[in-house]
Design a protein around this motif. Structure first.
Motif, short mmCIF file in Angstrom:
data_model
loop_
_atom_site.label_atom_id
_atom_site.label_comp_id
_atom_site.label_asym_id
_atom_site.label_seq_id
_atom_site.Cartn_x
_atom_site.Cartn_y
_atom_site.Cartn_z
N LEU A 9 95.84 34.22 59.27
CA LEU A 9 94.63 33.40 59.15
C LEU A 9 94.59 32.34 60.24
N PHE A 10 95.72 31.72 60.52
CA PHE A 10 95.81 30.76 61.62
C PHE A 10 95.45 31.43 62.94
N VAL B 48 93.62 34.24 63.45
CA VAL B 48 92.22 34.66 63.49
C VAL B 48 91.30 33.47 63.74
N LEU B 49 91.58 32.36 63.05
CA LEU B 49 90.74 31.17 63.18
C LEU B 49 91.10 30.33 64.41
N LYS B 50 92.11 30.80 65.15
CA LYS B 50 92.57 30.11 66.37
C LYS B 50 92.98 28.67 66.09
N ILE B 51 93.68 28.50 64.97
CA ILE B 51 94.24 27.19 64.61
C ILE B 51 95.65 27.10 65.18
#
Length: 214
Positions: free
Chosen positions: A167-168, A170-173
């Protein structure tokens, strides 16, 4: 005798199967994390885990040795785990309080060792608390012969932390040592609920009732 042997075989394949499934997930997790964080930040994260491991191994882990041994005996005789749970919960709470004081005293040293901000001691403390109680719950789960659920918890944890890291990505966090230790802590919190719920639902952890003295 046949049922006993069957139970041993089922338990063995439950845990072995869980470890086999978890292994490639763990490799994928490690591959993603090291690439997302880079060698410097991942090195700092490794130092955070080393700090946690020191405090947990030296001051807390000794409690777990008696849980399965005496818990299994209590469960076999009385079909309950409330006495061993009460004793181990009290001992674990005392150990955590003691470790908390040590971590607060040496928080500056921990920050210098890990190369992170002084607030890292709080992350380590919270991580230690959730991990310690999760580990206790797993020992109780094994004592109550719920090995399959224990094996399933290993797979769920690996899927959970891998999913959060993806998730990090994909969301580019940006994934930092602090955010990764938070992900690890969250996974143990979620699994703690997963492991403890069946123990309370089955009545194995009912409060200990003291005999009245007349």
């Amino acid at each position: 005798m046949a049922e006993f042997a069957k139970g041993i075989i089922n338990n063995y394949f439950s845990v072995a199967g869980a470890q086999i499934i978890s292994a490639p997930l763990s490799l994928l997790y490690l591959s993603l994390v090291t690439r997302m964080m880079g060698p410097l930040n991942y090195g700092k994260f490794a130092l955070v885990l080393a700090s946690f491991q020191f405090f947990y191994t030296v001051f807390v882990s000794w409690i777990r040795n008696a849980t399965v041994r005496f818990g299994s005996e209590e469960f076999t005789r009385h079909n309950k785990l409330n006495k061993i749970f009460a004793v181990q919960f009290s001992a674990l709470s005392f150990a955590i309080i003691f470790v908390s004081f040590l971590i607060m005293i040496y928080k500056k040293n921990i920050a210098e060792f890990t190369g992170l901000t002084t607030g890292i001691h709080l992350y380590i403390l919270i991580y230690l608390v959730f991990y310690a109680f999760f580990d206790l719950a797993c020992q109780l789960l094994q004592s109550s012969h719920q090995i399959q659920r224990y094996g399933l918890s290993l797979v769920i944890r690996q899927c959970l932390i891998l999913g959060l890291v993806i998730l990090f990505f994909v969301l580019k966090i940006k994934l930092t040592p602090l955010s990764l230790i938070s992900v690890e802590t969250l996974s143990y919190l979620a699994l703690l609920l997963f492991v403890v719920y069946p123990l309370f639902r089955s009545g194995y952890l009912r409060p200990v009732v003291l005999n009245k003295v007349v």
